[in-house]
Each structure stands twice: as structure tokens, then as C-alpha cells.
Write an enzyme that holds these catalytic residues in place. Structure first.
Site, PDB file in Angstrom:
ATOM      1  CB  SER A  51      67.011  40.234 -66.588  1.00 53.65           C
ATOM      2  OG  SER A  51      67.580  39.939 -65.324  1.00 53.65           O
ATOM      3  CG  ASP A  52      64.128  45.966 -64.437  1.00 61.30           C
ATOM      4  OD1 ASP A  52      64.744  45.986 -63.354  1.00 61.30           O
ATOM      5  OD2 ASP A  52      63.356  46.873 -64.781  1.00 61.30           O
ATOM      6  CD1 TRP A  53      67.524  43.561 -58.654  1.00 59.19           C
ATOM      7  CD2 TRP A  53      68.075  44.246 -60.703  1.00 59.19           C
ATOM      8  NE1 TRP A  53      68.898  43.776 -58.677  1.00 59.19           N
ATOM      9  CE2 TRP A  53      69.253  44.192 -59.919  1.00 59.19           C
ATOM     10  CE3 TRP A  53      68.191  44.636 -62.040  1.00 59.19           C
ATOM     11  CZ2 TRP A  53      70.509  44.522 -60.416  1.00 59.19           C
ATOM     12  CZ3 TRP A  53      69.451  44.959 -62.544  1.00 59.19           C
ATOM     13  CH2 TRP A  53      70.585  44.905 -61.741  1.00 59.19           C
TER      14      TRP A  53
END
Ligand code: BGC
Length: 734
Positions: free
Chosen positions: A267-269
Site C-alpha cells: 500500500s501507499d503510506w
């Protein structure tokens, strides 16, 4: 006459999965299966739960073993599985506010890299930053940002390569190949489609599937085929109503089922809202301290014990992470702190910059500057300090940090100041110009006062104005003007001196109301570690410019599919892009569909300020004798490029589909970059990408039977030699 095929031109021998690579991938899969089979659920969970690698106030601290960087994932020492030490990003090993005690070699911006049209060079750049990552103790780079520039006002335009899927996918794949040649995993991002920063965590990108497949997804598809990235990062935004990191359509269907992608999805942060994203195809929750919960930790473990679906998925998630580790040899070649040859690496950055600077106009052949120029006024742009650096998680600075810093919107974002502030590196154009013109008087004015700048310009043979447009992740540009009164500054200088040259350092396109009042415009983007020198090399003719625009420059925002950026009037700018509970910012990309960038201008019959693909040279080129033919499974263009001028130089011939079975359009189907001595001619062969000729229909690519007309052109909207080929109906399954 020389003959050259595009594989040699583009250094693209690894474009197809070679049998040996396929065998290695199978071996990695077998090892991943075997290792995962011996794991406990706690060990599997170790691989699915990412941690932050820097302290964030109010959040769980990073694990003790983490190295300062973007993220950390524990390994399984019992089974020889290494931990993942993650660093950003596509332009080099990032600065992280100096936390590591050293910097990295800064590649020029993605936009400049896109302008090179040179995959072999971009692969070299990737090799360089991957080697630096390794030597700084990282084994995974969050590098490979290939989002299409649907929205030129996006604050991340500078990070990406192009508005065109073939160019972005080809260069993105090349960068990933380069990075991964160091036993460092690389990450294609942000999947999908992530076109703007405003409301990035709560915006919904609405777009029909066929349009998405033919544009943003095609870029990822090509990059995955050519680069074989170990990981893919899903985006913050929702796509067609579903958060991208929880989208079974994107992750299970497109990525796995259709493209047979073997690696893992992280995932992106801060992009995970629920544990069931695991069932949608997400394999690893990154920087979990930023999310509401460490969903892929205890909650996932509990579900895996009670629910077969989760149990099976947990095994698969771990196997995918293991596959990427083994396929890239992370266990056999552990990343360890080593030495970096900063000077050699800066040469790579310099070479990229030299190839990606674009000469936009050059009236009366004012450039290159010769020895007759004795008095030079250099104005503005902090040209005395360095060149501009893009902001956000991708910010790279050298060991000594910035030479100058301008604060950006500290209201509520002080914690991110080191990422967001406008910084300059230490490659000062002023010093480089003085070195290149030792016999000239070179005076500098900072450009704060137009009157003072005009006075200096009046007293000079040539005035060079450095103009900047700063971009950073998290903040879009409200419009495409040069900020801070720079348009008025340029107009005042141009009125004072007819020999005015503008050097732009911008993340993407800007308006140029003064274009016809100045003699030359040089687009230098954010030119990287040795940007000042690269700009000077172009100004003084040590380098013959060969960059071509990877993005259309509109005349004004009124020409864009969305004249006003969505959310500009309703969303308070903020870095994380989180909204109120339940808030959704709808953005309609069906307006242009797959016809973004130059395709939109072609469809509308509108003339931009500068077309995609445009770029001048100090020599001239002729294109002759285009033919397009089927060659087995391939569709191949052949033509001759001739250097008709007096200087050696490189050209970028571009082959566009102009008419598809009766439907007029413009689509880049192939390109090459060719170096030619004065008077030299070369026969060039370019394989055309079938998927740019086809339409996405009923779950696959279809080429309708009919006549297809191609044009060999110097830019996306120009004329040139044409060739027509009759194609039978063809179906290409994904
Ligand atoms: C960015 C990613 C980056 C991540 C980790 C996010 O804000 O969107 O591109 O890799 O942070 O730093």
C-alpha cells in the site's frame, strides 16, 4: 548508410522475458512455496505488516532494526529471509531531512527523464540509484512512479515520465530494470490512477474501463512486462468508487488474472482502511503506524486462524513477498553499507540532464552562445545557489543538503517542512556560466525587483532569466502561471534587452505570455545533481539539445479537459490529503477518457503552446521514406533519418497512428533516439506497439480490420511522411 534496429537503439534487449529469466522466476516461485510452507502464521504476518522507518509524533515508533528511510518489514531470520529496508524514490535515495547523515545523487526530475526518450539512459540512471540504495543499506526502492500526467497542475508531475502510456511504460520499465540489477527490489507506483494531489486520499477517479485500459493501465502493463518489478504500490485515491488498495478489480483482476503479475502489492503510506483489503489483493500494509490500525498484523492473524479465505490469502501474501525477495536475490546478496562513488554517479545524472533539456524556441539562432558574448546578465531563479529540487517523499539532496531553502505553507504542516520546503541543490548555474565564459563579465541580479533586473539586462549583450515553478507532493498548482511575478520580470527584461533567453526550471508545463518577446526558451525541468552545468552546456553549445517534450504545454488552462482543477475551491490544501469522514471528491476523467494530453488536443483540433514531442536542435533533421508493414507477429515502421545541418546531434523520430480504420486520431506507436554526424543518414527500424493501435473491447484488445495510416513526425501534432497498412482483424487477449 548505417542501419540500426530499435532494440540496439534503445538498449532494450531485456524487453521480452527471456527463457532464462522465466526459469529463474519459476525457481523463485518454488523456493517461495517451500519457505512459506515452513512458516508459522507469526512469520507470515511479519512479511505482510510494514512499519514506518522514521519516528512520527503520536504514532508507534519504528522497530529498533529499521534504518532511517521510508519503511521497514521484518524478515524471518530462522529461514534466512531478509528484512526489507525501504527507501524512496524514483529520483535517487532520498534526503529524509538529513536523518541518515548523508544524501544521495540526485537524478533529474521524472519529466526531464521522460524528455530524453532514451530507455537505455534511463536504465543506467536506475542502475546508479539502485547501487546507491544498496550501498546505503537498503534493499527495496519505492522507485518507479509512472502515473500518466493527466493533470498537468498535479504537484507530482515532476516525479513522472509522461502523459503518454508507451513512453511512460517503456521508461518506467527501463528504470526498474536498472535498479533491480543491484539485487534491490523496485516498486511501480501509484496503481492506479492518482492524477492529482488535492484530496488525494478521498478523491474518486471516475473513468470507464476501456479508457483506463488504453491509458494509465497500459503504462503499468508495459512497465511490468519490460521491468519485472518485485512490487507494485497501490494509490491513495479511489478508482471508480473503490479505494485503489482495496480494489479487487485492480489488484486481483487486472494485475494478477490479466497480467499474471508475480510480485507483491504494497500500500501507499496511510492508504489502508480495512483488513479486508487483503482479500482484494493487497499483500502488504506499508508504514502501518500511519493507518488507523495495523490491520495486516494481529487482526489479519486472527482472521487467518478462523476463516479459510484469510488463511489461504495470508499464505499467498507471504509467498508473493518471498518471490520478489528470491527473484531479486535479496537473500544471497544482502544490502550492506558500502562506499558510493559520488563523482562517477553525478556524471550519470549529468548525462541524463544533458539529454532531457528541451530547447523550445531559438529565434535568430541566438543559441548556442559564442565567444562574441562579452557581457551576460543572469537573473533570478536562485541561479547563484543551485537548481531547483522537487519536494515531498521523493526529495533528493546531496550530502551537504540544500544551498537555499524557501519555506512552503507551514500552516499545519511544520512536521513535514523538510520534505515540503522549496530547496535548491548546490549546482549553481551562475558559477557554471562564469566557468564557461571566462572572458565575459557575468553579473547576477536575484530578480526580486524587475527594475533592477531590467537595468542589468540593458547593460548586457545577453540576458538570461532563470524562472522557476516549484512542485511538491501533496500540493497541486492552482494554475500554470509562473508564480511570484516572474512573468512581469521576464517581460521587463525582454523589453530592456532584445537578446533575452529564458531558462525554465519547472515540474511541468507553464504559460508563457512573453514567449514571442524573448529569443530563446530552454526547458531545464529540475535538472538534478549537476543541473547548473547541464544547462550551461546547452546554452554554450557543448551539448546539442536533444530533449523532446513528454507532456503537452497548453496555451492556457482553458484548453484542458478540466479548466479548473477539481477541489481547488473546496479542499483546504494539506499534505496528507485526508478529508472529513465520508467526504468524497469526485473527478470525472471520462471527459477525455484515454485521450489525455496530446490526444485531447488532436481530438479537439486545438493548438497547444508546444506539442508533445516538440524540441529543437542546433542542427536539423529530415525524415524520409516511411513504410509500415507486418512482420510475423510484429508491426514494424522503417524510415530514414538524415542530419541535414552542420553539427552532430540526436533526433527523436516519432511514429504516430493518425487514422485507425477510418477514425482520425493521434497515438504514439513507436519512437527512437538516433545520433547522427553532420550529413549522415540512418535507416531506422522501430517496432510499433500493437496495443496503441488496438482498442480495449470486451475484455481484450481488438484491432478492427481496415486501413491504418501512420505519420512519422517531429511532434504529436505535426505532419510528416505517411504510410498506410491494411490490417486484418486481430484479437489480443490480455
Ligand atoms: C508517497 C509514496 C512514497 C511513500 C513513502 C507517500 O506519501 O505517495 O510515493 O513512496 O509516501 O514515503
Amino acid at each position: 548508410m548505417k542501419r540500426i534496429g530499435v532494440a540496439a537503439l534503445l538498449g532494450a534487449v531485456a524487453w521480452v522475458v527471456l527463457p532464462s529469466a522465466a526459469l529463474a522466476q519459476d525457481a523463485a516461485r518454488a523456493r517461495a512455496d517451500a519457505t512459506e510452507g515452513q512458516m508459522t502464521d507469526d512469520e507470515r504476518i511479519a512479511l505482510t505488516l510494514g512499519h514506518t522507518a522514521s519516528a512520527i509524533p503520536g504514532r508507534a515508533p519504528p522497530p529498533a532494526e529499521a534504518r532511517p528511510g521510508a519503511g521497514f518489514v521484518s524478515g524471518v531470520p530462522r529461514l534466512g529471509v531478509p528484512a526489507l529496508y525501504e527507501t524512496d524514490a524514483s529520483l535517487g535515495v532520498t534526503w529524509i531531512a538529513g536523518a541518515r547523515g548523508n544524501g544521495g545523487t540526485q537524478l533529474p526530475s521524472g519529466t526531464l527523464q521522460g524528455a530524453t526518450f532514451d530507455p537505455a539512459l534511463i536504465e543506467r540512471g536506475g542502475r546508479m540509484i539502485g547501487a546507491e540504495a544498496r550501498a546505503k543499506g537498503y534493499n527495496l526502492m519505492l522507485a518507479g512512479g509512472i502515473n500518466l500526467m493527466r493533470e498537468p497542475r498535479s504537484g507530482r508531475t515532476f516525479e513522472y515520465y509522461s502523459e503518454d502510456p508507451l513512453l511512460a511504460g517503456t521508461l518506467g520499465g527501463a528504470a526498474v530494470r536498472g535498479i533491480q540489477s543491484n539485487h534491490v527490489i523496485s516498486t511501480l507506483k501509484h496503481f492506479a490512477i492518482n492524477p492529482q494531489e488535492t484530496g488525494r486520499a478521498f478523491m474518486n477517479a471516475a473513468i470507464a474501463e476501456d479508457a483506463l485500459r488504453e491509458s494509465d493501465l497500459l503504462a503499468f502493463e508495459i512497465a511490468i512486462e519490460q521491468g519485472d518489478p518485485g512490487s507494485v504500490m497501490c494509490a491513495y485515491n479511489a478508482t471508480n468508487g473503490v479505494q485503489s488498495c482495496g480494489s479487487s478489480f485492480l489488484l486481483n483482476k487486472v494485475l494478477r488474472e490479466d497480467w499474471d503479475y508475480q510480485g507483491f502489492v504494497m500500500s501507499d503510506w496511510g492508504a489502508v482502511d480495512a483488513v479486508d483489503y487483503a482479500l482484494a489483493g493487497l499483500d502488504q500494509q506499508s508504514g502501518s503506524a500511519i493507518d488507523p490500525q495495523p490491520f495486516f498484523g494481529a487482526p489479519l492473524k486472527a482472521l487467518a486462524a478462523s476463516d479459510m479465505n484469510y488463511g489461504n490469502r495470508l499464505g499467498e501474501m507471504a509467498r508473493r513477498v518471498l518471490w520478489a525477495i528470491y527473484d531479486n536475490g535479496l537473500d544471497a546478496h544482502p544490502a550492506a553499507i558500502g562506499t558510493v562513488d559520488a563523482a562517477a554517479n553525478a556524471e550519470v545524472a549529468l548525462e541524463v540532464a544533458r539529454e532531457g533539456i528541451v530547447l523550445l524556441t531559438n529565434a535568430d539562432g541566438i543559441l548556442p552562445l559564442g565567444p562574441q558574448v562579452k557581457r551576460i546578465a543572469v537573473i533570478g531563479g536562485h541561479a547563484d545557489a543551485g537548481t531547483l529540487v522537487g519536494g515531498g517523499s521523493s526529495k533528493v539532496l546531496g550530502d551537504d543538503g540544500p544551498s537555499a531553502t524557501v519555506p512552503l505553507n507551514h500552516d499545519g504542516t511544520a512536521a513535514f517542512a523538510a520534505m515540503l520546503d522549496q530547496t535548491y541543490n548546490r549546482s549553481a548555474p551562475l558559477a557554471a556560466i562564469r566557468a564557461a565564459a571566462p572572458d565575459a563579465t557575468v553579473r547576477f541580479r536575484d530578480g526580486r525587483y524587475a527594475s533592477e533586473a531590467a537595468m542589468a539586462a540593458r547593460q548586457a549583450d545577453v540576458a538570461i532569466v532563470f524562472a522557476t515553478q516549484y512542485q511538491t507532493e501533496g500540493y497541486d498548482l492552482p494554475d500554470l502561471s509562473l508564480p511570484g511575478g516572474q512573468d512581469a520580470l521576464i517581460a521587463a527584461v525582454a523589453a530592456a534587452n532584445p537578446n533575452t533567453i529564458v531558462v525554465l526550471q519547472t515540474g511541468g508545463p507553464v504559460r508563457m505570455p512573453w514567449k514571442d518577446q524573448v529569443k530563446a526558451v530552454v526547458e531545464a525541468w529540475y535538472p538534478g545533481a549537476r543541473g547548473g552545468e547541464a544547462i550551461t552546456d546547452v546554452l554554450f553549445g557543448k551539448v546539442n539539445p536533444s530533449g523532446r517534450l513528454p507532456i503537452t504545454f497548453p496555451q492556457s488552462e482553458a484548453q484542458l479537459p478540466r479548466p479548473v482543477l477539481d477541489g481547488l475551491d473546496s479542499v483546504e490544501p494539506n499534505f496528507v490529503g485526508v478529508g472529513a469522514p465520508g467526504q468524497v471528491l469526485e473527478v470525472n476523467y471520462d471527459i477525455e477518457g484515454s485521450d489525455l494530453g496530446y490526444r485531447w488536443f488532436a481530438r479537439e483540433g486545438a493548438a497547444p503552446l508546444f506539442a508533445f514531442g516538440h524540441g529543437l536542435s542546433y542542427t536539423s533533421f529530415a525524415h524520409e521514406g516511411l513504410s509500415v508493414a507486418r512482420d510475423g507477429e510484429r508491426l514494424v515502421a522503417r524510415f530514414t533519418v538524415r542530419n541535414t545541418g552542420q553539427r552532430a546531434g540526436a533526433d527523436v523520430p516519432q511514429v504516430y497512428l493518425a487514422d485507425a480504420a477510418g477514425e482520425p486520431m493521434r497515438r504514439l506507436a513507436g519512437f527512437a533516439k538516433v545520433e547522427l554526424a553532420p550529413g549522415e543518414a540512418m535507416e531506422v527500424e522501430v517496432p510499433l506497439e500493437w496495443r496503441t493501435v488496438a482498442e480495449w473491447q470486451d475484455g481484450g484488445w481488438t484491432v478492427a480490420a481496415g486501413a491504418y495510416r501512420f505519420v512519422l513526425a517531429p511532434d504529436a501534432l505535426a505532419d510528416g511522411p505517411v504510410a498506410t497498412v491494411d490490417l486484418p482483424r486481430r484479437r489480443i487477449e490480455p
